[in-house]
Scaffold this active site. Structure first.
Site, PDB file in Angstrom:
ATOM      1  N   SER A  80     -44.881  49.224 -11.174  1.00 50.38           N
ATOM      2  CA  SER A  80     -44.325  48.591 -12.342  1.00 50.38           C
ATOM      3  C   SER A  80     -42.970  47.710 -12.149  1.00 50.38           C
ATOM      4  O   SER A  80     -42.601  46.936 -12.535  1.00 50.38           O
ATOM      5  CB  SER A  80     -43.089  49.884 -12.709  1.00 50.38           C
TER       6      SER A  80
ATOM      7  N   TYR B 285     -39.972  57.051 -20.661  1.00 48.40           N
ATOM      8  CA  TYR B 285     -40.391  55.696 -20.485  1.00 48.40           C
ATOM      9  C   TYR B 285     -41.798  55.617 -20.086  1.00 48.40           C
ATOM     10  O   TYR B 285     -42.591  56.673 -20.545  1.00 48.40           O
ATOM     11  CB  TYR B 285     -40.486  56.423 -18.315  1.00 48.40           C
TER      12      TYR B 285
ATOM     13  N   SER C 223     -49.926  57.118  -2.413  1.00 46.83           N
ATOM     14  CA  SER C 223     -49.710  57.670  -3.998  1.00 46.83           C
ATOM     15  C   SER C 223     -49.662  58.326  -4.398  1.00 46.83           C
ATOM     16  O   SER C 223     -50.732  59.091  -3.325  1.00 46.83           O
ATOM     17  CB  SER C 223     -49.932  56.307  -5.243  1.00 46.83           C
TER      18      SER C 223
HETATM   19  C1  REY Z   1     -50.099  55.830 -12.572  1.00 44.45           C
HETATM   20  C2  REY Z   1     -50.478  57.154 -12.492  1.00 44.45           C
HETATM   21  C3  REY Z   1     -48.679  55.234 -12.675  1.00 44.45           C
HETATM   22  C4  REY Z   1     -51.169  56.639 -10.828  1.00 44.45           C
HETATM   23  C5  REY Z   1     -47.610  54.483 -13.071  1.00 44.45           C
HETATM   24  N1  REY Z   1     -48.080  53.284 -12.967  1.00 44.45           N
HETATM   25  O1  REY Z   1     -47.936  54.823 -14.480  1.00 44.45           O
HETATM   26  C6  REY Z   1     -46.967  52.509 -12.865  1.00 44.45           C
HETATM   27  C7  REY Z   1     -45.637  53.098 -12.921  1.00 44.45           C
HETATM   28  C8  REY Z   1     -47.786  50.984 -13.196  1.00 44.45           C
HETATM   29  O2  REY Z   1     -44.654  53.117 -13.545  1.00 44.45           O
HETATM   30  C9  REY Z   1     -51.831  57.823  -9.712  1.00 44.45           C
HETATM   31  N2  REY Z   1     -50.753  59.158 -10.438  1.00 44.45           N
HETATM   32  C10 REY Z   1     -51.040  57.949  -8.571  1.00 44.45           C
HETATM   33  C11 REY Z   1     -51.627  59.861 -10.951  1.00 44.45           C
HETATM   34  C12 REY Z   1     -51.346  61.591 -11.011  1.00 44.45           C
HETATM   35  O3  REY Z   1     -52.986  60.091 -10.661  1.00 44.45           O
HETATM   36  N3  REY Z   1     -52.304  62.274 -11.334  1.00 44.45           N
HETATM   37  O4  REY Z   1     -49.388  58.010  -8.181  1.00 44.45           O
HETATM   38  O5  REY Z   1     -51.658  57.271  -7.183  1.00 44.45           O
HETATM   39  O6  REY Z   1     -45.447  51.955 -11.113  1.00 44.45           O
END
Ligand code: REY
Length: 431
Positions: A108, A205, A374
């Protein structure tokens, strides 16, 4: 090329500063005349910026590793020079060490790139911040009240489609890693869910906001967002390690490999490096390096990308949590450190990568930090402590005071700041 009105402004400001500082003599002094008594010089401006606590930065990086990141790194840039630190590995399979020049997925932090492009288009008169989105993209949203400013401040109420997509970490990721979505498909996923708030009511958000920002950029420029990033940010700032290659799944050249934590405790980490990031696009698919992120955030704060008025609008914030230590402007976070210093930038989470990229409001100091995992909030929170160390320095008085207190007491009395707050994506949703 930097946009000339801003360059002119910068040159004008430098000239004004030189004149105000008395570097240009007011009148030629004749050789015979005694040197006039100099006007009382202003008290020398001590630089209030503390030197970065690089030991503290390393401790934060090591803490991120202790919380499950295979490696981590940080780069500080300031008037006193550039300092980089790396720990652990950038690739768990080969054991290759973390490398400060390696590229990675910034998640992001891409939102700040998208916001800059859209705000330049506002400056060019192509749209207004308070335009309804539906005026520019007719029929896109079911509610005509949602404005461009609502998108940039996360106040639209459009649900974040990624919450459902990634409920189950590894299966959720595997289901999308090679997919190519259209922006419309992502918006449709969001619209299938109820709105979270009334437009403008509060901060909520959502990636959907910056998918719509991408649609607006493409509609107004008639070109892919990649071209706008390249022409308006990457080329002018010579960000050689920065690119937007969607939907290419690879990271070219020297890069950090991402490692995703599985849902089951004890199961091996999943290598998540190659993916389209089509689920994020203009909300999160940019690739960059620590040096480029510092250059970008500093240049932004120094007014090299936006006019002073637009930068004011971008840095006008509303709190995102009750203490106000964290707040959000237009595609930009503001954190208030425990020492009172405020920094602007963004955080990023994309599978296998946690990123922080922040600079002081005058752009003189910047820090970017990365951990190559992550989905593990404790690692992200630990990485966030690089900010305190870099921007507050060692603060000897505060430290001595804390040492003299019992551990429990010291924790209670810790000044308010980001130090011990959980990382951004781990906060409970506040609607
Ligand atoms: C997506 C989840 C994170 C990733 C997201 N990123 O919205 C945007 C941001 C671009 O705000 C994933 N989480 C992880 C899961 C949760 O799978 N169970 O943390 O890799 O940066």
């Amino acid at each position: 090329m930097l946009r000339s009105p801003h360059r002119r402004l910068a040159v004008g400001a430098a000239l004004f500063a030189a004149l105000a500082g008395g570097l240009v003599p007011a009148a030629p002094a004749s050789a015979a005349a005694p040197t006039p008594a100099p006007a009382p010089a202003p008290a020398p401006q001590a630089d209030p910026a503390p030197a970065p606590d690089m030991k503290g930065v390393v401790a934060a990086l090591e803490a991120a590793m202790a919380e499950g990141a295979p490696g981590a790194m940080a780069r500080y840039s300031g008037p006193d020079g550039v300092r980089s630190r790396t720990v652990g590995v950038r690739d768990r399979a080969t054991g290759a060490p973390m490398d400060i020049h390696a590229r990675f997925r910034i998640g992001s932090v891409s939102k700040t790139f998208s916001a800059v492009v859209l705000l330049q288009l506002v400056e060019e008169g192509r749209l207004k911040l308070d335009d309804p989105v539906n005026r520019l993209l007719p029929g896109l949203l079911p509610d005509d009240r949602v404005t461009v400013r609502h998108l940039l401040t996360h106040r639209s109420g459009l649900a974040d489609y990624t919450d459902k997509m990634f409920e189950h970490t590894v299966p959720g990721f595997e289901a999308v890693r090679n997919r190519v979505f259209s922006y419309q498909e992502l918006v449709d996923l969001s619209l299938a869910e109820p709105r979270t708030i009334e437009p403008g009511a509060s901060y909520a958000y959502s990636n959907t906001n910056f998918v719509v920002v991408g649609m607006l950029i493409e509609k107004l420029t008639g070109r892919p967002v990649a071209d706008a990033y390249e022409r308006r940010i990457i080329k002018p700032l010579k960000l050689r390690g920065t690119s937007y290659v969607h939907p290419d799944t690879r990271i070219k050249g020297l890069h950090v490999r991402g490692h995703l934590h599985p849902d089951e405790a004890g199961a091996p980490l999943v290598d998540s490096t190659e993916q389209t990031v089509s689920w994020a696009q203009s909300a999160g698919a940019v690739l960059s390096t620590p040096a480029d992120l510092n250059t970008f955030m500093s240049a932004l704060m120094r007014g090299r990308l936006l006019s002073p008025a637009m930068l004011d609008a971008m840095t006008t914030v509303t709190p995102t949590e009750p203490t106000g230590a964290r707040a959000y402007g237009l595609g930009l976070r503001r954190y208030t450190m425990s020492c009172g210093v405020q920094v602007f930038g963004h955080t990023g989470t994309v599978q296998g990568y946690y990123t922080y990229a922040f600079a002081t409001r005058d752009g003189r100091r910047s820090l970017s930090a990365l951990a190559n995992t992550s989905n593990h909030g404790a690692a992200n929170t630990a990485l966030g402590r690089t900010l305190e160390a870099a921007f507050c320095g060692t603060k000897p008085e505060a430290k001595a005071e804390a040492r003299s207190l019992a551990p429990e007491r010291a924790r209670e009395e810790a000044p308010e700041g980001v130090l011990d707050l959980p990382a951004e994506r781990d906060l409970p949703e506040r609607h």
